[in-house]
Design a protein around this motif. Structure first.
Motif, short mmCIF file in Angstrom:
data_model
loop_
_atom_site.label_atom_id
_atom_site.label_comp_id
_atom_site.label_asym_id
_atom_site.label_seq_id
_atom_site.Cartn_x
_atom_site.Cartn_y
_atom_site.Cartn_z
N UNK A 2 8.72 -6.95 -0.46
CA UNK A 2 7.50 -7.75 -0.24
C UNK A 2 6.46 -7.35 -1.30
N UNK A 3 6.14 -8.29 -2.19
CA UNK A 3 5.17 -7.98 -3.25
C UNK A 3 3.87 -7.45 -2.67
N UNK A 4 3.33 -6.43 -3.31
CA UNK A 4 2.10 -5.72 -2.93
C UNK A 4 2.29 -4.84 -1.69
N UNK A 5 3.33 -5.09 -0.89
CA UNK A 5 3.55 -4.31 0.33
C UNK A 5 4.64 -3.26 0.12
N UNK A 6 5.75 -3.69 -0.48
CA UNK A 6 6.87 -2.76 -0.71
C UNK A 6 6.62 -1.97 -1.99
N UNK A 7 5.64 -1.08 -1.89
CA UNK A 7 5.32 -0.20 -3.03
C UNK A 7 5.64 1.25 -2.62
N UNK A 8 5.25 2.19 -3.45
CA UNK A 8 5.69 3.58 -3.32
C UNK A 8 5.58 4.17 -1.92
N UNK A 9 4.47 3.91 -1.22
CA UNK A 9 4.24 4.53 0.09
C UNK A 9 5.21 4.03 1.15
N UNK A 10 5.34 2.72 1.27
CA UNK A 10 6.24 2.16 2.28
C UNK A 10 7.71 2.41 1.91
N UNK A 11 8.03 2.24 0.64
CA UNK A 11 9.41 2.46 0.19
C UNK A 11 9.86 3.89 0.48
N UNK A 12 9.01 4.85 0.12
CA UNK A 12 9.36 6.26 0.35
C UNK A 12 9.46 6.57 1.85
N UNK A 13 8.56 6.00 2.64
CA UNK A 13 8.57 6.25 4.08
C UNK A 13 9.86 5.72 4.71
#
Length: 326
Positions: A19-30
């Motif tokens: 999800x653009x803007x949502x699936x970035x480093x923080x959510x992906x790593x979590x």
């Protein structure tokens, strides 16, 4: 699910939709840290931005994660080179048929390739051409969607392909009962986006998340194509002023086509850039009136902010219970 987990290198074969803007480093790593498989949404990023995002994600997790690349991105092969430089293990090609040489370029540095296919014939062709796994995504999903429901796609694709190939199912999955059903049909795993969009670790604006908590399934509507010459892929999002503005944007781009001021490829890119900007306004700035609130029809099952680990644990527990009842 064991086949899917082994392929991904994760504990559970639960992918996060890009999800653009949502699936970035923080959510992906979590998600990866919680045993799932996070996927960076490259979207309209430049190679330099993707390089920084992958590096930043690596500082937050030692677990495997993937990168989703849009096939129509003008710098696709440069983005593939960035993935190669970081030794990314899995690349998802989305948004259209992979251009010539792209699958080969990814496999050349040892990564696995996941592709989307709207028809069984195309799926078979892509798998023959070197794709390692397939994602089938139904119209219930959020963001860019196809015309066929997940349940119908699953009935068509899984009996034909699941025995010999890895097939992940996506679109409208909000509970573990549904995960269990697709696994029983032969899926190697599942992909969810909407359930993760409002996780505690998601950087999405508080107002964006509140809009999800208030919404139900029928609020997530697909965009309408205005001009048949402009092959716009429908986008599912919560209805607001932004969805109306998109209709006006299509008319504007169609007029540019009429006037010969842009080529078809450029016209499509302008539409994609519109979505990237509108999505940013909603996710980052919290403009829930004019921004794009991309959400799948499972949005009615998103009622509160929870940590990623709690979401995954809940899905697995519901799935276990469903299988035990059988």
């Amino acid at each position: 699910m064991a086949r899917g987990a082994a392929f991904l290198g994760s504990e559970h074969a639960i992918l996060c939709g890009a999800m653009s803007w949502v699936s970035e480093r923080n959510l992906v790593a979590a998600i990866s840290n919680a045993g799932g498989f996070g996927v960076i949404a490259c979207g309209a990023m430049t190679p330099d931005l993707l390089d920084k995002e992958i590096a930043a994600t690596k500082t937050l997790t030692a677990k495997p994660f993937g990168v989703n690349l849009i096939t129509m991105h003008p710098a696709l092969f440069d983005l593939i080179a960035v993935c190669a430089s970081h030794g990314v293990g899995h690349v998802v090609l989305a948004g259209g048929i992979p251009p010539k040489g792209s699958v080969e370029a990814i496999k050349e540095f040892g990564a696995k390739v996941l592709v989307f296919a709207p028809t069984l014939a195309l799926a078979r062709k892509l798998l023959r051409s070197g794709a390692d796994a397939l994602v089938i995504e139904g119209s219930e999903a959020g963001g860019h969607i196809g015309p066929v429901s997940t349940s119908v796609l699953a009935q068509e694709f899984l009996p034909a392909l699941a025995e010999d190939h890895l097939v992940f199912v996506a679109g409208g999955i909000g509970r573990g009962d549904m995960v269990a059903a697709y696994l029983e049909m032969g899926a190697a795993g599942v992909q969810l986006g909407t359930r993760f969009a409002c996780a505690s670790e998601s950087i999405a604006h508080a107002d964006f998340k509140k809009a999800f908590f208030r919404a139900n399934a029928r609020d997530a509507v697909a965009s309408v194509q205005v001009d048949p010459r402009l092959p716009v892929i429908p986008v599912r999002a919560l209805k607001n002023k932004g969805t109306e503005e998109f209709t006006a944007k299509q008319r504007e781009v169609a007029q540019l086509l009429d006037d010969g001021k842009v080529e078809m490829g450029e016209a499509q890119l302008r539409i994609e850039h519109y979505w990237a900007g509108a999505l940013r306004r909603a996710v980052i700035d919290g403009d829930v009136e004019n921004g794009s609130l991309m959400a799948g029809q499972s949005v009615g099952m998103v009622t509160s902010e929870e940590p990623v680990a709690t979401i995954i644990e809940g899905l697995l527990a519901e799935s276990e219970q469903a299988l035990s009842r059988r």
